[in-house]
Design an enzyme around this catalytic site. Structure first.
Site, PDB file in Angstrom:
ATOM      1  N   HIS A 183       1.454  51.449  67.270  1.00  0.00           N
ATOM      2  CA  HIS A 183       2.794  52.260  66.692  1.00  0.00           C
ATOM      3  C   HIS A 183       3.723  51.118  66.074  1.00  0.00           C
ATOM      4  CE1 HIS A 183       5.573  55.594  65.910  1.00  0.00           C
ATOM      5  NE2 HIS A 183       6.485  54.816  66.302  1.00  0.00           N
TER       6      HIS A 183
ATOM      7  N   MET B 106      12.203  49.366  60.092  1.00  0.00           N
ATOM      8  CA  MET B 106      13.648  49.983  60.069  1.00  0.00           C
ATOM      9  C   MET B 106      14.288  49.390  59.006  1.00  0.00           C
ATOM     10  SD  MET B 106      14.442  50.239  64.148  1.00  0.00           S
ATOM     11  CE  MET B 106      13.303  50.899  65.238  1.00  0.00           C
TER      12      MET B 106
ATOM     13  N   GLY C 251      15.991  54.265  66.367  1.00  0.00           N
ATOM     14  CA  GLY C 251      16.660  53.098  66.150  1.00  0.00           C
ATOM     15  C   GLY C 251      16.307  52.049  67.096  1.00  0.00           C
ATOM     16  N   PHE C 252      16.250  52.119  68.402  1.00  0.00           N
ATOM     17  CA  PHE C 252      15.927  51.353  69.537  1.00  0.00           C
ATOM     18  C   PHE C 252      14.784  51.707  70.567  1.00  0.00           C
ATOM     19  CE2 PHE C 252      20.081  50.948  67.439  1.00  0.00           C
ATOM     20  CZ  PHE C 252      20.152  49.731  67.272  1.00  0.00           C
ATOM     21  N   GLY C 253      14.140  50.695  71.122  1.00  0.00           N
ATOM     22  CA  GLY C 253      13.439  50.897  72.307  1.00  0.00           C
ATOM     23  C   GLY C 253      14.103  51.080  73.229  1.00  0.00           C
TER      24      GLY C 253
ATOM     25  N   ASP D 266       7.896  60.370  70.641  1.00  0.00           N
ATOM     26  CA  ASP D 266       8.362  58.884  70.429  1.00  0.00           C
ATOM     27  C   ASP D 266       9.788  58.838  70.899  1.00  0.00           C
ATOM     28  OD1 ASP D 266       8.670  56.387  69.806  1.00  0.00           O
ATOM     29  OD2 ASP D 266       8.886  56.589  67.607  1.00  0.00           O
ATOM     30  N   GLY D 267       9.865  57.921  72.158  1.00  0.00           N
ATOM     31  CA  GLY D 267      10.970  57.722  72.726  1.00  0.00           C
ATOM     32  C   GLY D 267      11.188  58.088  73.993  1.00  0.00           C
ATOM     33  N   GLY D 268      11.331  57.007  75.031  1.00  0.00           N
ATOM     34  CA  GLY D 268      11.254  57.150  76.362  1.00  0.00           C
ATOM     35  C   GLY D 268      10.333  57.721  77.161  1.00  0.00           C
TER      36      GLY D 268
ATOM     37  N   GLY E 182       6.719  52.159  73.927  1.00  0.00           N
ATOM     38  CA  GLY E 182       7.230  50.765  73.966  1.00  0.00           C
ATOM     39  C   GLY E 182       7.495  50.340  75.016  1.00  0.00           C
ATOM     40  N   SER E 183       8.563  50.273  75.808  1.00  0.00           N
ATOM     41  CA  SER E 183       8.706  49.676  76.849  1.00  0.00           C
ATOM     42  C   SER E 183       8.005  49.848  77.932  1.00  0.00           C
ATOM     43  CB  SER E 183      10.241  49.640  77.218  1.00  0.00           C
ATOM     44  OG  SER E 183      10.655  51.265  77.320  1.00  0.00           O
TER      45      SER E 183
HETATM   46  C1  DX5 Z   1      12.520  54.266  68.529  1.00  0.00           C
HETATM   47  C2  DX5 Z   1      11.166  53.977  67.844  1.00  0.00           C
HETATM   48  C3  DX5 Z   1      10.268  53.972  68.994  1.00  0.00           C
HETATM   49  C4  DX5 Z   1      10.420  52.895  70.249  1.00  0.00           C
HETATM   50  C5  DX5 Z   1      10.063  53.547  71.126  1.00  0.00           C
HETATM   51  O1  DX5 Z   1      13.399  54.518  67.398  1.00  0.00           O
HETATM   52  O2  DX5 Z   1      10.804  54.879  66.907  1.00  0.00           O
HETATM   53  O3  DX5 Z   1       8.785  53.723  68.426  1.00  0.00           O
HETATM   54  O4  DX5 Z   1       9.633  51.625  69.989  1.00  0.00           O
HETATM   55  O5  DX5 Z   1      10.392  52.647  72.439  1.00  0.00           O
HETATM   56  P1  DX5 Z   1      10.214  53.312  74.094  1.00  0.00           P
HETATM   57  O6  DX5 Z   1       8.994  53.724  74.284  1.00  0.00           O
HETATM   58  O7  DX5 Z   1      10.929  52.084  74.876  1.00  0.00           O
HETATM   59  O8  DX5 Z   1      11.483  54.341  74.125  1.00  0.00           O
HETATM   60 ZN    ZN Z   2       8.791  54.839  66.386  1.00  0.00          ZN
END
Ligand code: DX5
Ligand code: ZN
Length: 225
Positions: free
Chosen positions: A35, A39, A144-146, A177-179, A199-200
């Site tokens: 993925h 941004m 916007g953020f992981g 996607d997200g958390g 992601g994380s």
């Molecule tokens: C956030 C991104 C995600 C992000 C998810 O805006 O679109 O793809 O990398 O990160 P996690 O899995 O850590 O929430």
């Molecule tokens: Zn994403």
């Protein structure tokens, strides 16, 4: 390309070490797609990279690319990502002028066409057009953020979408996607997601391969219920 079957796990390189991208990509060979979060500092208050970097990721990655465009004017910029060879390109419904025309263009270039909705964006307007897309991304954080917390309040929306897709016999992939983590993935799978960005939870793990396998296992178990 033979398409991987569900549940699909897509590690997000937003949580990878950007100075060691080649090594970071090599760690996720067990994933289905990588993925790639683009941004532009306008659609979201964060900035990552553009086509030049994505082209190098495309050259280097052991798995196909799932590009997530968090950018303004995707009608103008998204086709370039399909042209560089990304297997899947997802743009935001909120940013697109003509989502249907853009999806058709992405498919014509040879990419899968995805559309994403932010937490406050209803998904119902897409119900009549499921066939126009290969993937619908229900954001489970504000993009916007992981590293943000999973929003369980998005599950009713995901469930409505999954029910509608089933009713229409659609084979569109439903992505979250997200958390997403070992603790939250079951909720999303039960609600009908089949494609999971993490992601994380992947790049923050000591054993990346075990993290991917663990997520896949948890999603598969939940999906059967
Ligand atoms: C956030 C991104 C995600 C992000 C998810 O805006 O679109 O793809 O990398 O990160 P996690 O899995 O850590 O929430
Ligand atoms: Zn994403």
């Amino acid at each position: 390309m033979t398409l991987p079957s569900a549940p699909r796990i897509h590690p997000s390189i937003l949580s990878a070490d950007f100075a060691n991208m080649q090594a970071e990509l090599a760690r996720i060979v067990a994933a289905d797609f990588v993925h790639v979060d683009v941004m532009d500092n306008h659609f979201v208050p964060n900035l990552t990279f553009g086509p030049q970097m994505v082209r190098r990721i495309q050259d280097t990655s052991p798995v196909p690319l799932d590009v997530h465009l968090m950018i303004e004017d995707p009608d103008r910029w998204a086709p370039g990502y399909a042209e560089l060879g990304a297997a899947s390109v997802t743009f935001h419904l909120e940013a697109a002028r003509d989502a249907l025309a853009l999806a058709a263009r992405l498919r014509a270039i040879g990419s899968r066409a995805g559309v994403a909705v932010k937490p406050d964006t209803p998904v119902e307007p897409l119900f009549e057009h499921l066939d126009a897309f290969d993937q619908i991304l229900v954001m489970t954080v504000e993009p916007g953020f992981g590293g943000q917390s999973f929003r369980a309040d998005q599950m009713p929306k995901l469930r409505r979408l999954a029910d509608e897709a089933r009713r229409r016999g659609s084979d569109v992939w439903l992505q979250v996607d997200g958390g997403i983590s070992a603790d939250t993935i079951a909720q999303a799978a039960e609600a009908g997601a089949d494609t999971f960005v993490a992601g994380s939870a992947v790049y923050g793990a000591d054993d990346v391969e075990a993290a991917i396998a663990g997520l896949r296992h948890a999603a598969a178990l939940a999906h059967r219920h």
